[in-house]
Design a protein around this motif. Structure first.
Motif, short mmCIF file in Angstrom:
data_model
loop_
_atom_site.label_atom_id
_atom_site.label_comp_id
_atom_site.label_asym_id
_atom_site.label_seq_id
_atom_site.Cartn_x
_atom_site.Cartn_y
_atom_site.Cartn_z
N VAL A 1 -19.37 21.41 -23.14
CA VAL A 1 -20.05 21.26 -21.86
C VAL A 1 -21.09 20.16 -22.03
O VAL A 1 -21.87 20.17 -22.98
CB VAL A 1 -20.72 22.58 -21.43
CG1 VAL A 1 -21.49 22.39 -20.13
CG2 VAL A 1 -19.69 23.68 -21.27
N LYS A 2 -21.06 19.21 -21.13
CA LYS A 2 -22.03 18.11 -21.14
C LYS A 2 -22.88 18.21 -19.88
O LYS A 2 -22.55 18.96 -18.96
CB LYS A 2 -21.32 16.76 -21.17
CG LYS A 2 -20.55 16.51 -22.45
CD LYS A 2 -19.98 15.11 -22.45
CE LYS A 2 -19.29 14.84 -23.78
NZ LYS A 2 -18.86 13.45 -23.89
N TRP A 3 -23.93 17.45 -19.84
CA TRP A 3 -24.79 17.42 -18.67
C TRP A 3 -24.72 16.04 -18.02
O TRP A 3 -24.77 15.02 -18.71
CB TRP A 3 -26.23 17.75 -19.05
CG TRP A 3 -26.37 19.17 -19.48
CD1 TRP A 3 -26.29 19.65 -20.76
CD2 TRP A 3 -26.55 20.30 -18.64
NE1 TRP A 3 -26.42 21.02 -20.76
CE2 TRP A 3 -26.58 21.46 -19.47
CE3 TRP A 3 -26.69 20.47 -17.27
CZ2 TRP A 3 -26.75 22.74 -18.97
CZ3 TRP A 3 -26.85 21.76 -16.77
CH2 TRP A 3 -26.88 22.87 -17.62
N SER A 4 -24.60 16.01 -16.70
CA SER A 4 -24.54 14.74 -15.98
C SER A 4 -25.96 14.18 -15.81
O SER A 4 -26.95 14.85 -16.12
CB SER A 4 -23.91 14.96 -14.61
OG SER A 4 -24.79 15.63 -13.74
N GLN A 5 -26.03 12.98 -15.28
CA GLN A 5 -27.33 12.37 -15.01
C GLN A 5 -28.11 13.16 -13.95
O GLN A 5 -29.33 13.13 -13.94
CB GLN A 5 -27.14 10.93 -14.53
CG GLN A 5 -26.62 10.01 -15.62
CD GLN A 5 -26.39 8.60 -15.10
OE1 GLN A 5 -26.37 8.35 -13.90
NE2 GLN A 5 -26.20 7.68 -16.03
N ARG A 6 -27.40 13.87 -13.13
CA ARG A 6 -28.04 14.70 -12.10
C ARG A 6 -28.29 16.12 -12.60
O ARG A 6 -28.51 17.03 -11.80
CB ARG A 6 -27.19 14.73 -10.84
CG ARG A 6 -27.08 13.37 -10.20
CD ARG A 6 -26.27 13.46 -8.94
NE ARG A 6 -26.17 12.14 -8.32
CZ ARG A 6 -25.44 11.88 -7.28
NH1 ARG A 6 -24.70 12.82 -6.73
NH2 ARG A 6 -25.41 10.67 -6.77
N GLU A 7 -28.17 16.32 -13.90
CA GLU A 7 -28.42 17.61 -14.55
C GLU A 7 -27.48 18.71 -14.07
O GLU A 7 -27.88 19.84 -13.85
CB GLU A 7 -29.88 18.02 -14.40
CG GLU A 7 -30.83 17.04 -15.08
CD GLU A 7 -32.27 17.50 -15.04
OE1 GLU A 7 -32.52 18.67 -14.74
OE2 GLU A 7 -33.14 16.67 -15.34
N ARG A 8 -26.22 18.36 -13.94
CA ARG A 8 -25.18 19.33 -13.60
C ARG A 8 -24.27 19.49 -14.80
O ARG A 8 -24.00 18.55 -15.54
CB ARG A 8 -24.36 18.85 -12.40
CG ARG A 8 -25.16 18.82 -11.14
CD ARG A 8 -24.27 18.45 -9.97
NE ARG A 8 -25.07 18.36 -8.76
CZ ARG A 8 -24.73 17.66 -7.71
NH1 ARG A 8 -23.61 16.97 -7.70
NH2 ARG A 8 -25.49 17.64 -6.65
N LYS A 9 -23.76 20.71 -14.97
CA LYS A 9 -22.83 20.98 -16.08
C LYS A 9 -21.50 20.29 -15.81
O LYS A 9 -20.96 20.37 -14.70
CB LYS A 9 -22.55 22.47 -16.20
CG LYS A 9 -23.60 23.27 -16.89
CD LYS A 9 -23.15 24.71 -16.85
CE LYS A 9 -23.65 25.51 -17.98
NZ LYS A 9 -23.20 26.90 -17.91
#
Length: 73
Positions: A25-33
């Motif tokens: 699981v990574k995090w996007s620039q918008r802090e979404r999984k």
């Protein structure tokens, strides 16, 4: 283009039957999984349009091929 609910439904179905899994699981620039999926390490045979009658035929062919590979080496 398929909508996101269809895509999520299909991903969830593939996870449920054990064909794929979440590898990380990574995090996007918008802090979404963001889930990263991978195939499981299984041999899978897909036979479109196969009904119960041809299931036995497929299993018999696989068994015959397995016996042949034992004699090859």
């Amino acid at each position: 283009m398929a909508d996101l609910s269809t895509l999520k439904y299909n991903l969830d179905s593939l996870i449920a039957v054990g064909m794929i899994r979440v590898s990380e699981v990574k995090w996007s620039q918008r802090e979404r999984k963001i889930k990263i999926y991978e195939l499981v390490e299984k041999i899978m045979i897909l036979v479109p349009g196969c009904r119960n009658g041809c299931r036995m035929l497929v299993l018999e062919l696989l068994a015959m091929e397995g016996r042949k590979s034992l004699y090859r080496g």
